[in-house]
Design a protein around this motif. Structure first.
Motif, PDB file in Angstrom:
ATOM      1  N   ALA A 146      21.753   4.979  12.015  1.00  0.00           N
ATOM      2  CA  ALA A 146      22.531   6.029  12.659  1.00  0.00           C
ATOM      3  C   ALA A 146      22.157   7.409  12.130  1.00  0.00           C
ATOM      4  CB  ALA A 146      24.024   5.775  12.447  1.00  0.00           C
ATOM      5  N   LEU A 147      22.031   7.522  10.804  1.00  0.00           N
ATOM      6  CA  LEU A 147      21.687   8.812  10.217  1.00  0.00           C
ATOM      7  C   LEU A 147      20.271   9.237  10.587  1.00  0.00           C
ATOM      8  CD1 LEU A 147      23.283   8.355   6.679  1.00  0.00           C
ATOM      9  CD2 LEU A 147      24.110   9.836   8.531  1.00  0.00           C
ATOM     10  N   LEU A 148      19.342   8.285  10.627  1.00  0.00           N
ATOM     11  CA  LEU A 148      17.986   8.596  11.062  1.00  0.00           C
ATOM     12  C   LEU A 148      17.981   9.092  12.512  1.00  0.00           C
ATOM     13  CD1 LEU A 148      15.935   5.604   9.577  1.00  0.00           C
ATOM     14  CD2 LEU A 148      15.723   8.023   8.921  1.00  0.00           C
ATOM     15  N   GLY A 149      18.713   8.394  13.364  1.00  0.00           N
ATOM     16  CA  GLY A 149      18.783   8.798  14.768  1.00  0.00           C
ATOM     17  C   GLY A 149      19.385  10.174  14.928  1.00  0.00           C
ATOM     18  N   THR A 194      17.776  16.682   4.913  1.00  0.00           N
ATOM     19  CA  THR A 194      17.100  16.200   6.117  1.00  0.00           C
ATOM     20  C   THR A 194      16.784  17.322   7.104  1.00  0.00           C
ATOM     21  OG1 THR A 194      19.253  15.702   7.135  1.00  0.00           O
ATOM     22  CG2 THR A 194      18.165  13.915   5.935  1.00  0.00           C
ATOM     23  N   ILE A 195      17.773  17.772   7.819  1.00  0.00           N
ATOM     24  CA  ILE A 195      17.561  18.673   8.949  1.00  0.00           C
ATOM     25  C   ILE A 195      16.982  20.011   8.523  1.00  0.00           C
ATOM     26  CG2 ILE A 195      18.726  19.922  10.806  1.00  0.00           C
ATOM     27  CD1 ILE A 195      20.730  17.509  10.846  1.00  0.00           C
ATOM     28  N   ARG A 196      17.590  20.628   7.515  1.00  0.00           N
ATOM     29  CA  ARG A 196      17.107  21.954   7.114  1.00  0.00           C
ATOM     30  C   ARG A 196      15.706  21.870   6.521  1.00  0.00           C
ATOM     31  NH1 ARG A 196      21.413  23.741   4.220  1.00  0.00           N
ATOM     32  NH2 ARG A 196      22.379  24.325   6.193  1.00  0.00           N
ATOM     33  N   SER A 197      15.458  20.847   5.707  1.00  0.00           N
ATOM     34  CA  SER A 197      14.128  20.703   5.121  1.00  0.00           C
ATOM     35  C   SER A 197      13.080  20.445   6.197  1.00  0.00           C
ATOM     36  CB  SER A 197      14.123  19.552   4.110  1.00  0.00           C
ATOM     37  OG  SER A 197      14.968  19.832   3.010  1.00  0.00           O
ATOM     38  N   ALA A 198      13.413  19.595   7.166  1.00  0.00           N
ATOM     39  CA  ALA A 198      12.473  19.316   8.257  1.00  0.00           C
ATOM     40  C   ALA A 198      12.245  20.544   9.117  1.00  0.00           C
ATOM     41  CB  ALA A 198      13.003  18.165   9.111  1.00  0.00           C
ATOM     42  N   GLN A 199      13.303  21.295   9.361  1.00  0.00           N
ATOM     43  CA  GLN A 199      13.189  22.510  10.162  1.00  0.00           C
ATOM     44  C   GLN A 199      12.252  23.512   9.498  1.00  0.00           C
ATOM     45  OE1 GLN A 199      16.719  24.824  10.159  1.00  0.00           O
ATOM     46  NE2 GLN A 199      16.018  26.265  11.704  1.00  0.00           N
ATOM     47  N   GLU A 200      12.434  23.726   8.203  1.00  0.00           N
ATOM     48  CA  GLU A 200      11.610  24.699   7.496  1.00  0.00           C
ATOM     49  C   GLU A 200      10.149  24.255   7.433  1.00  0.00           C
ATOM     50  OE1 GLU A 200      13.589  25.060   3.784  1.00  0.00           O
ATOM     51  OE2 GLU A 200      15.228  26.303   4.585  1.00  0.00           O
ATOM     52  N   ALA A 201       9.927  22.975   7.168  1.00  0.00           N
ATOM     53  CA  ALA A 201       8.554  22.472   7.098  1.00  0.00           C
ATOM     54  C   ALA A 201       7.873  22.556   8.460  1.00  0.00           C
ATOM     55  CB  ALA A 201       8.546  21.034   6.597  1.00  0.00           C
ATOM     56  N   THR A 202       8.606  22.223   9.507  1.00  0.00           N
ATOM     57  CA  THR A 202       8.041  22.283  10.851  1.00  0.00           C
ATOM     58  C   THR A 202       7.696  23.710  11.233  1.00  0.00           C
ATOM     59  OG1 THR A 202       9.284  20.318  11.539  1.00  0.00           O
ATOM     60  CG2 THR A 202       8.483  21.779  13.279  1.00  0.00           C
ATOM     61  N   ALA A 203       8.604  24.644  10.942  1.00  0.00           N
ATOM     62  CA  ALA A 203       8.363  26.045  11.284  1.00  0.00           C
ATOM     63  C   ALA A 203       7.150  26.582  10.540  1.00  0.00           C
ATOM     64  CB  ALA A 203       9.600  26.877  10.951  1.00  0.00           C
ATOM     65  N   ILE A 257      12.901  13.468   7.085  1.00  0.00           N
ATOM     66  CA  ILE A 257      14.212  12.935   7.470  1.00  0.00           C
ATOM     67  C   ILE A 257      14.415  11.549   6.863  1.00  0.00           C
ATOM     68  CG2 ILE A 257      15.586  12.106   9.412  1.00  0.00           C
ATOM     69  CD1 ILE A 257      14.326  14.385  11.065  1.00  0.00           C
ATOM     70  N   ALA A 258      13.399  10.705   6.907  1.00  0.00           N
ATOM     71  CA  ALA A 258      13.523   9.357   6.344  1.00  0.00           C
ATOM     72  C   ALA A 258      13.782   9.418   4.844  1.00  0.00           C
ATOM     73  CB  ALA A 258      12.256   8.553   6.629  1.00  0.00           C
ATOM     74  N   ASP A 259      13.023  10.248   4.131  1.00  0.00           N
ATOM     75  CA  ASP A 259      13.222  10.385   2.687  1.00  0.00           C
ATOM     76  C   ASP A 259      14.597  10.977   2.375  1.00  0.00           C
ATOM     77  OD1 ASP A 259      10.687   9.393   2.305  1.00  0.00           O
ATOM     78  OD2 ASP A 259       9.760  11.358   1.962  1.00  0.00           O
ATOM     79  N   GLY A 260      15.004  11.951   3.185  1.00  0.00           N
ATOM     80  CA  GLY A 260      16.296  12.589   2.961  1.00  0.00           C
ATOM     81  C   GLY A 260      17.459  11.645   3.192  1.00  0.00           C
ATOM     82  N   VAL A 261      17.362  10.827   4.245  1.00  0.00           N
ATOM     83  CA  VAL A 261      18.423   9.847   4.522  1.00  0.00           C
ATOM     84  C   VAL A 261      18.533   8.851   3.376  1.00  0.00           C
ATOM     85  CG1 VAL A 261      19.029   7.879   5.994  1.00  0.00           C
ATOM     86  CG2 VAL A 261      18.400  10.068   7.029  1.00  0.00           C
ATOM     87  N   ASP A 262      17.406   8.378   2.870  1.00  0.00           N
ATOM     88  CA  ASP A 262      17.440   7.419   1.767  1.00  0.00           C
ATOM     89  C   ASP A 262      18.044   8.041   0.507  1.00  0.00           C
ATOM     90  OD1 ASP A 262      16.359   5.416   3.323  1.00  0.00           O
ATOM     91  OD2 ASP A 262      14.283   5.832   2.700  1.00  0.00           O
ATOM     92  N   ALA A 263      17.685   9.283   0.223  1.00  0.00           N
ATOM     93  CA  ALA A 263      18.252   9.966  -0.943  1.00  0.00           C
ATOM     94  C   ALA A 263      19.762  10.165  -0.757  1.00  0.00           C
ATOM     95  CB  ALA A 263      17.565  11.319  -1.153  1.00  0.00           C
ATOM     96  N   PHE A 264      20.164  10.520   0.454  1.00  0.00           N
ATOM     97  CA  PHE A 264      21.580  10.717   0.729  1.00  0.00           C
ATOM     98  C   PHE A 264      22.360   9.410   0.540  1.00  0.00           C
ATOM     99  CE2 PHE A 264      25.111  10.556   3.774  1.00  0.00           C
ATOM    100  CZ  PHE A 264      25.843  11.673   3.385  1.00  0.00           C
ATOM    101  N   LEU A 265      21.819   8.316   1.054  1.00  0.00           N
ATOM    102  CA  LEU A 265      22.522   7.043   0.955  1.00  0.00           C
ATOM    103  C   LEU A 265      22.601   6.546  -0.486  1.00  0.00           C
ATOM    104  CD1 LEU A 265      21.217   5.206   4.149  1.00  0.00           C
ATOM    105  CD2 LEU A 265      23.485   6.174   3.747  1.00  0.00           C
ATOM    106  N   ARG A 266      21.593   6.831  -1.299  1.00  0.00           N
ATOM    107  CA  ARG A 266      21.673   6.448  -2.694  1.00  0.00           C
ATOM    108  C   ARG A 266      22.832   7.147  -3.404  1.00  0.00           C
ATOM    109  NH1 ARG A 266      15.942   6.589  -2.370  1.00  0.00           N
ATOM    110  NH2 ARG A 266      15.849   8.712  -3.198  1.00  0.00           N
ATOM    111  N   ALA A 267      23.170   8.329  -2.959  1.00  0.00           N
ATOM    112  CA  ALA A 267      24.252   9.085  -3.590  1.00  0.00           C
ATOM    113  C   ALA A 267      25.619   8.818  -2.972  1.00  0.00           C
ATOM    114  CB  ALA A 267      23.946  10.579  -3.501  1.00  0.00           C
ATOM    115  N   TYR A 268      25.648   8.430  -1.699  1.00  0.00           N
ATOM    116  CA  TYR A 268      26.926   8.386  -0.992  1.00  0.00           C
ATOM    117  C   TYR A 268      27.315   7.009  -0.459  1.00  0.00           C
ATOM    118  CZ  TYR A 268      27.449  13.443  -1.201  1.00  0.00           C
ATOM    119  OH  TYR A 268      27.610  14.726  -1.636  1.00  0.00           O
ATOM    120  N   ARG A 269      26.506   5.987  -0.720  1.00  0.00           N
ATOM    121  CA  ARG A 269      26.926   4.684  -0.187  1.00  0.00           C
ATOM    122  C   ARG A 269      27.183   3.701  -1.341  1.00  0.00           C
ATOM    123  NH1 ARG A 269      23.564   1.645   4.488  1.00  0.00           N
ATOM    124  NH2 ARG A 269      21.996   1.518   2.855  1.00  0.00           N
TER     125      ARG A 269
END
Length: 231
Positions: free
Chosen positions: A113-116, A188-197, A219-231
């Protein structure tokens, strides 16, 4: 007698205004069309020339309306800029709302869900709109008028509200959903946005190192890092 005549004229003026509002749908549509043309012209010029480099004269010329029309509808350049920002923000809010409802749906695997959700925002809100350009315009140049924080932060607030629901269901460990939403967005989103720009600005070719591939990995790396901290 004079006072009675004055009151009578005021009533007639009020009635005339009410009638005009009811009887001129065509005029109202033309007015709305002119406003949209001004905002479209202003958005293109702000992106191309920056805030300081854009003038009301240029906006009027591009919109093919008189300068007086621009001032009648908006007042000044700062108001026009804020209206453009509001329109861009409204589009982002709509995209985020849909992505939350469709991607962060109850019962769905959380990582999936978070990846999507992350991909939906980066692919549709940033890559297919002027949001990234306006983000750079408002964050790197000073002075530039800014929307109120409550308006700017609305997309992240909606994500925090969904994270609160997920925490209540036991899917997340988030004592402060607002902080969790900010962490997720940053990872995820902000890091991907900045790298893409950055990569698009550098004109990199498509391939394994293309902006979309880089964003996908972030996004994949960010989701995994987020889940390690919040799940």
């Amino acid at each position: 007698m004079g006072r009675s005549n004055l009151m009578g004229r005021r009533k007639l003026a009020a009635v005339a205004r009410a009638i005009a509002e009811v009887q001129t749908p065509g005029r109202r549509r033309r007015s709305e069309g002119k406003q949209a043309a001004v905002l479209d012209a202003a958005q293109a010029l702000f992106l191309a020339e920056g805030y300081e480099g854009t003038t009301v004269d240029a906006i009027a010329a591009r919109a093919q309306v008189s300068k007086r029309t621009v001032y009648d509808h908006f007042g000044d350049k700062e108001t026009i800029f804020l209206r453009v920002l509001q329109r861009v923000t409204d589009a982002l809010v709509g995209t985020v709302r849909t992505a939350i409802d469709e991607e962060l749906a109850p019962g769905r695997d959380l990582r999936e869900a978070l990846l999507g959700f992350g991909h939906r925002i980066v692919d549709r809100a940033f890559a297919s709109s002027d949001y990234s350009a306006f983000h750079r315009l408002t964050s790197r140049q000073r002075p530039v008028p800014r929307l109120p924080a409550a308006v700017r932060d609305r997309p992240e607030q909606m994500l925090a509200e969904r994270f609160a629901e997920l925490a209540a269901q036991g899917a997340l460990r988030a004592s402060d959903p607002g902080v969790a939403a900010r962490h997720f967005t940053a990872l995820t989103i902000r890091s991907a946005q900045e790298a893409t720009a950055d990569r698009l600005d550098e004109g990199e070719a498509a391939g394994d190192g293309s902006p979309s591939a880089v964003a996908e990995q972030i996004i994949a790396d960010g989701v995994d890092a987020f889940l390690r901290a919040y799940r």
